[in-house]
Enzyme design. Structure first.
Site, PDB file in Angstrom:
ATOM      1  N   SER A   1       0.862  -1.179   0.000  1.00 13.78           N
ATOM      2  CA  SER A   1       0.000   0.000   0.000  1.00 13.78           C
ATOM      3  C   SER A   1       0.895   1.223   0.000  1.00 13.78           C
ATOM      4  CB  SER A   1      -0.899   0.052   1.242  1.00 13.78           C
ATOM      5  OG  SER A   1      -1.988  -0.821   1.118  1.00 13.78           O
TER       6      SER A   1
ATOM      7  N   SER B   1      -3.153  17.180  -4.609  1.00 10.11           N
ATOM      8  CA  SER B   1      -4.033  16.213  -3.928  1.00 10.11           C
ATOM      9  C   SER B   1      -3.263  14.930  -3.600  1.00 10.11           C
ATOM     10  CB  SER B   1      -5.344  15.952  -4.653  1.00 10.11           C
ATOM     11  OG  SER B   1      -6.137  17.139  -4.640  1.00 10.11           O
TER      12      SER B   1
ATOM     13  N   HIS C   1      -2.850   0.193  -4.003  1.00 10.73           N
ATOM     14  CA  HIS C   1      -2.903  -1.025  -3.195  1.00 10.73           C
ATOM     15  C   HIS C   1      -2.735  -2.195  -4.158  1.00 10.73           C
ATOM     16  CE1 HIS C   1      -4.310   1.479   0.043  1.00 10.73           C
ATOM     17  NE2 HIS C   1      -5.204   1.985  -0.787  1.00 10.73           N
TER      18      HIS C   1
END
Lengths: 118, 118
Positions: free
Chosen positions: A55, A63, A68
């Site tokens: 992850s 942003s 994952h």
């Protein structure tokens, strides 16, 4: 009508399991994605799971980018959320698809922060 | 048909500008969201922008939670991406909506990593 952000929601199937198991490789690819999308990196977090899976998130001025991976399914979920006309998440998509050798994918583009009254 | 993850895509309008400007408050709320959703926190990154706005991500064992706020528009984009039956992103949604005093919102639930062949 104006939207504050663009969000690409990417599902990468048929990836190379070895590549998406390697936390350093995944991090390098995502950092390259941030560069390709013309974003400015603030900080990042990557984590390798036992027995497998990675992850990671990169917070950028524009942003974030996140990933994952499920090597056991040759699958990765990737999000590219960017703001501002100067950044282009589609370039990041091309990079991640290529670097993980994904054979097929789905992609959806969302507008985030749609402001009707401005 | 099986999906690896649940992803709530939340747009919070009409938030309290003061609350979503405060990086410490935003971080506390997101940490509470991680707890409410019954996720296990690995690490987090929060950043306050000048003159305003907060971005933050929490990497959890179950995937991630992220937020970007635009206090000037009383708006926040929030994503709750969780895996596993034990975690419930809807509880996190209720928490974030309440804590930012959002007056209206949109929400979409996506399934991530849909595996047709398993």
């Amino acid at each position: 009508m104006r939207a504050l952000g663009k969000h690409l929601i990417v599902e990468l199937y048929g990836c190379d399991s070895r590549l998406i198991s390697d936390v350093d490789y995944v991090q390098d690819v995502m950092m390259l994605c941030a560069k390709e999308a013309n974003t400015t990196i603030i900080d990042s977090l990557f984590h390798g799971f036992k027995p497998y899976g990675v992850s990671g998130v990169i917070v950028v001025q524009e942003s974030h980018l996140s990933i994952h991976t499920w090597p056991e399914h040759k699958f990765a979920s990737v999000d590219f959320f960017t703001c501002g006309d100067h950044s282009d998440p589609w370039k990041a998509f091309k990079t991640v698809k290529k670097k993980f050798k994904s054979k097929y994918f789905s992609i959806m583009k969302m507008e985030r922060g749609v402001l009707l009254n401005e």
